[in-house]
Design an enzyme around this catalytic site. Structure first.
Site, PDB file in Angstrom:
ATOM      1  N   GLN A   1       0.836  -1.205   0.000  1.00 21.42           N
ATOM      2  CA  GLN A   1       0.000   0.000   0.000  1.00 21.42           C
ATOM      3  C   GLN A   1       0.879   1.268   0.000  1.00 21.42           C
ATOM      4  O   GLN A   1       0.587   2.245  -0.659  1.00 21.42           O
ATOM      5  CB  GLN A   1      -0.928  -0.015   1.221  1.00 21.42           C
ATOM      6  CG  GLN A   1      -1.620   1.304   1.535  1.00 21.42           C
ATOM      7  CD  GLN A   1      -2.566   1.750   0.424  1.00 21.42           C
ATOM      8  OE1 GLN A   1      -2.983   0.947  -0.410  1.00 21.42           O
ATOM      9  NE2 GLN A   1      -2.885   3.031   0.396  1.00 21.42           N
ATOM     10  N   GLU A   2       1.980   1.197   0.729  1.00 21.27           N
ATOM     11  CA  GLU A   2       2.837   2.369   0.857  1.00 21.27           C
ATOM     12  C   GLU A   2       3.652   2.637  -0.401  1.00 21.27           C
ATOM     13  O   GLU A   2       3.754   3.765  -0.846  1.00 21.27           O
ATOM     14  CB  GLU A   2       3.804   2.187   2.039  1.00 21.27           C
ATOM     15  CG  GLU A   2       3.137   2.198   3.389  1.00 21.27           C
ATOM     16  CD  GLU A   2       2.640   3.568   3.823  1.00 21.27           C
ATOM     17  OE1 GLU A   2       1.985   3.655   4.853  1.00 21.27           O
ATOM     18  OE2 GLU A   2       2.887   4.571   3.121  1.00 21.27           O
ATOM     19  N   SER A   3       4.260   1.575  -0.944  1.00 22.75           N
ATOM     20  CA  SER A   3       5.252   1.818  -1.998  1.00 22.75           C
ATOM     21  C   SER A   3       5.103   0.928  -3.224  1.00 22.75           C
ATOM     22  O   SER A   3       5.922   1.022  -4.135  1.00 22.75           O
ATOM     23  CB  SER A   3       6.649   1.586  -1.421  1.00 22.75           C
ATOM     24  OG  SER A   3       6.798   0.218  -1.121  1.00 22.75           O
TER      25      SER A   3
END
Ligand code: GLU
Length: 474
Positions: A310-312
């Site tokens: 989700q972050e990267s």
């Protein structure tokens, strides 16, 4: 006799006062600010100006104010006012040193206050809900007969008044008790047909409500600027002019604006197909790192992997304009707190992210007394929006007679942190409350799909979007 002695004394006193006065001119505002070490600034609580972010106070105006205070070598005392007219009055009366509130430079306002050089340009946009109109409105006259709600005392009202000269039938209602983001929210919920908002507000807001459409710009390019008192003392105003000149020359202003308006890039919409392709191609490279970091922090490695995706999107070189980086997109501050030297180092980033998540889970358990699975969802929400806002949302959940220990209940309430009516009851104020909801839902989906994939070995790939936020707006 007595009387003349008295008047002689009086004359001497007057003379002395005059001489003293002539030799020490009154201090300028700039001198007074520097002497007291404090700058008094009035602003408003909004996503484009000043709000409590996951890592503390945030917003473009907030950053600019801080930088100006640093430039002057003083502290800042920020006052928040809801009403645009109040903000201008504070400056006019001189009870505040200046206003930094996303104020549009308008002719009417120029009669009351002195504007600094612009720091940003916007246009005013007429916004409607795609589902409320059969045909796309193209002209302002297409709105005649529709319910238009705008913010009282705003530049939007000034603009509508100008347009009314050409379109006398144009009418609208003015509201005092909200701000433009709330009006946009009302359009999204079909509580009103049309509103006018600044383009920067629309940019931030449309990502959450893809059904909002911009019909047209109703103004030319307009400037946003700080507002100063119009009196003879322009010392602080001049210093602000120098400050902006410096900010422009160094490119810092452009950077700041990017940072505040590109944060949408932190959230990405992606299909099941792309995700599964990455599960096969990228994940094997990092799986053992996820496993190790998870084990060391007593976490499920698949959860750590889902957060990282989700972050990267499992890209160790990911960078966002908000200044977060790496596999777990840690901020400088978080990385520092965790003792991480290089956020772009895959192992360090994953370790740091896992440790931070563990900390959040423990905090949620200690402070809220929650157990799994709620504990994890709350911890993830807090990872995204900050503990303070999450606590506020729980308080509101209780207030609404729902269960603050249930993610499903708190998730309904979090988006209310955007509405003044609700956030004014809270300690930390405005927050983009729908973001943690989307964030948690996305991670849950990534996590579920990963489990499903690992259990079955060979997934059937269906072309469908997996995320709870089904639009491509993010
Ligand atoms: N820029 C607008 C104005 O100065 C304010 C927009 C808002 O309050 O949302 O009137």
């Amino acid at each position: 006799m007595q009387k003349s002695a008295f008047s002689a004394t009086l004359s001497v006193l007057v003379l002395v006062a005059f001489v003293v006065n002539a030799s020490t001119p009154p201090k300028t505002l700039l001198e007074r600010v520097k002497e007291s070490g404090e700058l008094h600034v009035v602003t408003r609580n909004a996503p484009t100006t000043y709000y409590e972010g996951a890592q503390g106070p945030a917003g473009l105006e907030y950053d600019l104010i801080q930088k100006f205070a640093e430039y002057l070598g003083v502290r800042v005392d920020i006052t928040v006012r809801d009403n645009l007219n109040d903000i201008l009055t504070q400056v006019e009366k001189g009870s505040m040193d200046f206003a930094a509130a996303g104020l549009t430079v308008t002719d009417e306002r120029k009669n009351r206050i002195r504007f600094s050089t612009p720091y940003q340009y916007i246009t005013q946009q007429a916004v409607y809900n795609r589902d409320s109109f059969e045909k796309r409105p193209r002209e302002i006259s297409d709105f005649i007969g529709h319910d238009i709600q705008v913010l009282a005392n705003s530049s939007h009202v000034e603009q509508l008044k100008q347009l009314k000269v050409k379109h006398p039938e144009l009418s609208w209602s003015e509201t005092y008790n909200s701000d433009s983001s709330e009006l946009l929210d009302m359009v999204a919920r079909k509580l009103t047909n049309v509103t006018i908002a600044d383009s920067n507000e629309v940019t931030l807001y449309r990502r959450y409500h893809p059904e909002l459409r911009v019909a047209m710009n109703i103004s030319k390019k307009q400037a946003l600027a700080w507002a100063f008192n119009k009196g003879a003392d322009d010392s602080l105003y001049k210093e602000a002019q120098n400050f902006f000149k410096h900010l422009k020359k160094t490119g810092e202003l452009t950077h700041l604006i990017k940072r505040h308006y590109h944060h949408a890039s932190k959230f990405r919409y992606t299909s099941t197909n792309t995700y599964l392709k990455n599960v096969r191609k990228r994940l094997p490279r990092y799986q053992s790192l996820f496993e190790k970091a998870a084990m060391a922090n007593k976490l499920d490695w698949r959860l750590v992997a889902a957060v990282s995706y989700q972050e990267s999107l499992w890209n160790p070189h990911a960078v966002s304009f908000t200044g977060v980086r790496g596999m777990m997109m840690l901020t400088t501050r978080t990385a520092r707190q965790l003792g991480i030297k290089d956020r772009t180092d895959t192992k360090q980033s994953i370790d740091g992210g896992a440790r931070y998540l563990r900390k959040m889970i423990d905090k949620v358990e200690a402070e809220y007394g929650l157990k799994e699975p709620e504990r994890t969802w709350f911890a993830l929400a807090s990872y995204n929006v900050g503990f303070g806002h999450l606590t506020d949302a729980r308080m509101l959940t209780r207030l609404k007679g729902k269960n603050p220990d249930k993610w499903t209940d708190v998730k309904e309430v979090l988006p209310l942190l955007r509405q003044r009516k609700w956030y004014r009851k809270t300690r930390f104020g405005f927050a983009r409350g729908e973001e943690p909801v989307k964030y948690v839902e996305a991670i849950r989906s990534y996590y579920d799909i990963l489990n499903w994939y690992l259990d079955n070995g060979k997934p059937k790939i269906a072309e469908r979007s997996i995320l709870a936020f089904k639009s491509s707006a993010l």
